[in-house]
Design a protein around this motif. Structure first.
Motif: not given
Length: 461
Positions: A241, A281-284, A286-287, A312, A315-316, A319
């Motif tokens: 990412n 679109n990668s949050k789910s 990653e979680d 995480l 990732g945040a 985003r």
């Protein structure tokens, strides 16, 4: 009548060809409407079969580990089926061997963390639910014939309601959702059957033993044969990412500043500049991977208590940066564009800010790839800040004719503001990544190792 029927069956077409001769065509050789429909149906079916085969081939080629995973599941089921095919083993476990098969089917996941998560939840929930059900069954027996069915019914209602409500608690939902479901299922099966079935304790013991056997076979195959670790998958996802974010930033600005190159070049740039959407679109994913990675033992460079939650946070932060790039992309594709003369005035500064911001993201991605601390990240961040200041100063020195055309130059000013905001948010990504790269699993760079070695003797002295 018979002659007419025979004539109707043997209808022929007579066609005259050059030369005076004639050729007779039987009615069977003439295509009918039903024949055409059948031909189209065969063509459509053949096309769908080829499309499905190409899809399967593409999935297998993109990630061969999926093919290996399918074979691992088959191997685990073949091993657990030995309890049915081998008479001594079947006599030992009896019909309870089906629970081992069900455990393999339900527990085996693509990653080791997924299998551990489901396996441990299933084993713990089965043991606890069986123990609670057995205790309630014993209490019901001691209460006499009159109250036993009331106690069992009330316990089923209360425990099922409480367990279901616990799934709404975020921490339990994230880590023990599957275990709570198995608890409800096992408790109700044992509690309801205990009212009619004798030898409840032996039944619970055999079920738990066969579930444990199935889990052990599943875990052994999953870990020994080409293991896929959720922690490593999360690490690679965050790294990719970062690279996609850097590429999309570079290509978006390159598309904006592109003056020549034709439609093909613009199409290629447009395709590359959409990488920020993958980050959004990668949050789910990653979680999910972070939750599964916490169940995994030490593997590779990662310890058992590795702080996966920090990924995480990275990732945040990425985003937040991707949202700015999305706004920048919308501004670039706006119909209202500034004059070329004004765009050329800021083109070099635009390119510098983009390049420096992209360098920072690529340095962070390189650090994740090599598992080494980023040595030059502070210098790159400083260069990025300086170029952002240059862009802000360049906006104040626009030509007089450009400032008078407010409507035409508004997209240019907006794009510049977004680029400055991107550099600020990239700095936020750097702060989040530094918390991870400070861990012992990230080795220092060669230069830092040499400095440490040179300082060591003087410190001892």
């Amino acid at each position: 009548m018979a002659s007419e029927k025979e004539a109707s069956r043997g209808l022929e077409w007579q066609v005259t060809v050059p030369g005076g001769s004639s050729v007779k065509l039987e009615s069977d050789s003439v295509p009918t409407a039903a024949g055409w429909r059948m031909h189209r149906l065969k063509s459509a079916l053949t096309s769908k079969v080829f499309d499905f085969a190409s899809t399967v081939r593409k999935i297998a080629a993109d990630d061969p580990r999926k093919v290996v995973h399918c074979m691992k599941v088959g191997l685990a089921l073949a091993l657990v089926s030995v309890f049915y095919y081998t008479r001594p083993l079947y006599d030992g476990v009896g019909g309870a061997a089906m629970w081992a098969v069900m455990t393999v089917v339900v527990v085996f996941e693509f990653t080791v963390g997924g299998s551990l998560y489901k396996g441990l939840n299933r084993a713990t929930a089965t043991l606890s639910a069986g123990s609670v059900a057995f205790g309630i069954h014993w209490l019901a027996i001691k209460s006499g014939r009159t109250a036993d069915h009331i106690i069992l019914g009330a316990s089923v209602f209360l425990l099922s309601s409480a367990a279901t409500f616990s799934k709404f608690i975020p921490t339990i939902k994230a880590r023990f959702d599957y275990g709570v479901t198995i608890f409800i299922l096992t408790f109700n099966l044992v509690a309801v059957s205990s009212y009619r079935v004798e030898k409840l304790l032996a039944l619970a013991q055999w079920r738990f033993c066969t579930i444990t056997i199935g889990f052990c076979i599943c875990l052994t195959v999953c870990v020994v044969i080409c293991p896929v670790w959720a922690g490593e998958e999360l690490h690679r996802l965050v790294m990719r990412n970062m690279e996609k974010l850097a590429d999309s930033l570079e290509e978006s600005v390159a598309e904006y500043l592109e003056e020549e190159g034709g439609v093909d070049c613009n199409q290629k740039l447009g395709q590359k500049s959409q990488g920020y959407k993958c980050v959004l679109n990668s949050k789910s994913s990653e979680d999910s991977l972070a939750n599964l990675a916490r169940w995994e033992p030490s593997h590779g460079c990662f310890s058992f208590q590795h702080p996966w939650r920090r990924y995480l946070e990275v990732g945040a932060a990425m985003r937040q940066c991707a949202y700015c790039i999305e706004s920048l992309d919308s501004c670039i594709n706006s119909e209202n564009q500034p004059p070329d003369s004004v765009k050329k005035h800021l083109a070099k500064v635009y390119a510098k800010v983009t390049t420096e911001s992209s360098k920072v993201l690529k340095e962070l991605a390189s650090s994740f790839r090599s598992m080494r601390k980023p040595s030059s990240i502070d210098y790159l961040v400083e260069d990025m800040k300086n170029t952002a200041d240059e862009l802000q100063n360049a906006l104040g020195s626009l030509p007089q004719e450009a400032t008078s055309l407010i409507v035409e130059t508004l997209p240019l000013i907006t794009a510049a503001s977004l680029l400055i905001e991107v550099s600020v948010r990239v700095e936020g990504v750097v702060h989040a990544v530094k918390e991870i790269t400070a861990l012992p699993c990230f080795k220092p760079t060669n230069g830092e190792e040499l400095k440490a070695q040179n300082k060591a003797p003087s410190t001892v002295a």
